[in-house]
Design an enzyme around this catalytic site. Structure first.
Site, mmCIF file in Angstrom:
data_model
loop_
_atom_site.group_PDB
_atom_site.id
_atom_site.type_symbol
_atom_site.label_atom_id
_atom_site.label_comp_id
_atom_site.label_asym_id
_atom_site.label_seq_id
_atom_site.Cartn_x
_atom_site.Cartn_y
_atom_site.Cartn_z
ATOM 1 N N LYS A 31 -1.204 -37.330 4.560
ATOM 2 C CA LYS A 31 -1.028 -35.946 4.090
ATOM 3 C C LYS A 31 0.236 -35.829 3.248
ATOM 4 O O LYS A 31 0.235 -35.198 2.190
ATOM 5 C CB LYS A 31 -0.989 -34.985 5.293
ATOM 6 C CG LYS A 31 -2.358 -34.861 5.973
ATOM 7 C CD LYS A 31 -2.321 -34.144 7.313
ATOM 8 C CE LYS A 31 -3.709 -34.181 7.962
ATOM 9 N NZ LYS A 31 -3.772 -33.582 9.300
ATOM 10 N N GLN A 58 0.196 -31.684 13.949
ATOM 11 C CA GLN A 58 -0.864 -32.687 14.122
ATOM 12 C C GLN A 58 -1.330 -32.735 15.582
ATOM 13 O O GLN A 58 -0.519 -32.777 16.509
ATOM 14 C CB GLN A 58 -0.350 -34.064 13.664
ATOM 15 C CG GLN A 58 -1.417 -35.148 13.610
ATOM 16 C CD GLN A 58 -2.512 -34.899 12.560
ATOM 17 O OE1 GLN A 58 -2.298 -34.218 11.565
ATOM 18 N NE2 GLN A 58 -3.688 -35.447 12.789
ATOM 19 N N ASP A 116 -4.200 -25.342 8.385
ATOM 20 C CA ASP A 116 -5.246 -26.087 9.104
ATOM 21 C C ASP A 116 -6.417 -25.177 9.453
ATOM 22 O O ASP A 116 -7.491 -25.673 9.821
ATOM 23 C CB ASP A 116 -4.676 -26.635 10.427
ATOM 24 C CG ASP A 116 -4.420 -28.130 10.361
ATOM 25 O OD1 ASP A 116 -5.083 -28.811 9.559
ATOM 26 O OD2 ASP A 116 -3.559 -28.603 11.125
HETATM 27 N N1 GUN Z 1 -6.238 -33.975 14.421
HETATM 28 C C1 GUN Z 1 -7.442 -34.394 13.966
HETATM 29 N N2 GUN Z 1 -7.771 -33.724 12.844
HETATM 30 C C2 GUN Z 1 -6.756 -32.868 12.586
HETATM 31 C C3 GUN Z 1 -6.527 -31.921 11.541
HETATM 32 O O1 GUN Z 1 -7.324 -31.692 10.632
HETATM 33 N N3 GUN Z 1 -5.344 -31.241 11.644
HETATM 34 C C4 GUN Z 1 -4.459 -31.440 12.651
HETATM 35 N N4 GUN Z 1 -3.341 -30.695 12.679
HETATM 36 N N5 GUN Z 1 -4.652 -32.308 13.630
HETATM 37 C C5 GUN Z 1 -5.796 -33.022 13.587
#
Ligand code: GUN
Length: 292
Positions: free
Chosen positions: A52, A96, A119
Site C-alpha cells: 500500500k 491493518q 477502507d
Molecule cells: N486485512 C485484510 N484485508 C484488509 C484490508 O483491505 N484492509 C485492512 N485494513 N486490513 C485488511
C-alpha cells in the site's frame, strides 16, 4: 479461458490516479496523504501494508506508516486513531487487520472518522453502501467490481455464488453485485460454513467467488463450464523451492478450474492488486470530498 489480470488492470488505475495527482500539483492543490497503522510483525500484514505504501509512492500520494509492537495497549491505539482523525494533513487512514487478540477490532474500526475511513469498514460507510449513498466502499469488493467492469464481464441476470460471509469481503460483495447497477443485477447466493449442498450450488454459478481462506477449496467438479471465477484467497503455504520459503495459494485449485471456466483471477496478481487500487481511489476521493 482468459486470465482476469488484476495486475494489468490496477496498473491502468494507478496511471489514471498518477495523472490526477500531476493535475492537482499543476493547479497548486493538495496531494492525497494516506496513513497506515500496522500492529505487530505478521508476515502477511507487513507485505500488504508495504504494498500500500509502495503504491502511494508510485502514484505520487504522500504516505505515513505507523508501527506498533504486538503488545500495544488498546488505549494507545485508540489515542492514535483520535489523533489521526484530527490531523488535517492526513486525508485517509487504515488500520491493518487482523489485530492481536487483546484488541477489540470493532472498537478500533468504530473509532475511525467515517470521512477518513478509506477502507470502508466503519458502520456508517457500510450503511451508506447498502443504501447506495456517497461514502467509501470496502477495498476488496470494490476492486472485484472494478475488475469485472474494466474487463467487460457481463453480470446482469447472472447467478453469482460467493463462498465466505466476512464483513470485509463476502457480505459487502454480495450487496454490491445485487445492486441495480452495472456491474450488478446479479442473483446472489452468499454461502458459508453451514451451507448445505455447496457443490450443487456452486455448479449453478455463472460467477463464482471464493473468499473463505482455504487453499484450493474450489475444485473443477464444483465449477460450471464457462463460469467466471474470482479467487480472493491469499494463504501463505510452505514452499522450499522459493528463497523466502513460502508462496501464496488461492482458494481455487487453479490448474484444473482454469480448464473449465471462461475467466479466472490468478493468485497472486488477481484480486490483491485491485484491492490496493481501490484503496488509492478512496484516498483521492477522501481528499476531494473535503473540497481540497
Ligand atoms: N486485512 C485484510 N484485508 C484488509 C484490508 O483491505 N484492509 C485492512 N485494513 N486490513 C485488511
Amino acid at each position: 479461458m482468459k486470465i482476469l489480470d488484476g495486475r494489468a488492470t490496477s496498473e491502468k488505475i494507478r496511471k489514471e490516479l498518477s495523472e490526477a495527482v500531476q493535475e492537482r500539483k499543476k493547479n497548486g492543490k493538495k496531494i492525497p496523504h494516506l496513513a497506515a497503522v500496522l500492529v505487530g510483525n505478521d508476515g502477511g500484514s507487513m507485505t500488504y501494508v508495504g504494498a500500500k505504501v509502495k503504491a502511494c509512492d508510485q502514484i505520487g500520494f504522500e504516505s505515513t506508516l505507523i508501527r506498533y509492537d504486538e503488545s500495544v495497549p488498546e488505549e494507545i491505539l485508540l489515542a492514535k486513531i483520535h489523533a489521526l482523525n484530527e490531523d488535517k494533513s492526513i486525508d485517509g487512514f487504515i488500520v491493518q487487520l487482523p489485530l492481536p487478540q487483546h484488541i477489540d477490532e470493532m472498537k478500533i474500526t468504530q473509532a475511525i472518522d467515517p470521512k477518513k475511513d478509506v477502507d470502508g469498514f466503519h458502520p456508517v460507510n457500510l450503511g451508506n453502501m447498502i443504501l447506495n449513498l456517497p461514502g467509501f466502499l470496502p477495498a476488496t469488493p470494490a476492486g472485484i467490481v472494478e475488475l469485472l467492469k474494466r474487463n467487460n464481464i457481463e453480470t446482469e441476470g447472472k447467478n453469482c455464488v460467493i463462498i465466505g460471509r466476512s464483513n470485509i469481503v463476502g457480505t459487502p460483495l454480495s450487496l454490491l453485485l445485487a445492486r441495480n447497477s452495472n456491474p450488478g443485477n446479479c442473483t446472489v447466493t452468499l454461502a458459508h460454513s453451514k451451507t448445505k449442498n455447496l457443490k450443487e450450488l456452486c455448479l449453478s454459478a455463472d460467477i463464482l467467488v471464493a473468499a473463505l481462506g482455504k487453499p484450493e477449496f474450489v475444485t473443477a467438479d464444483m465449477v460450471k463450464e464457462g463460469a467466471v471465477v474470482i479467487d480472493v484467497g491469499t494463504t501463505r503455504v510452505e514452499d522450499a523451492t522459493r528463497a523466502r520459503g513460502w508462496r501464496l495459494k488461492g482458494d481455487v485449485k487453479f490448474d484444473e478450474v482454469a480448464e473449465k471456466c471462461s475467466y479466472i483471477t490468478p493468485v497472486p496478481g488477481g484480486v490483491g492488486p485491485m484491492t490496493i487500487a481501490s484503496l488509492m481511489i478512496n484516498t483521492l476521493k477522501a481528499m476531494e470530498l473535503k473540497g481540497k
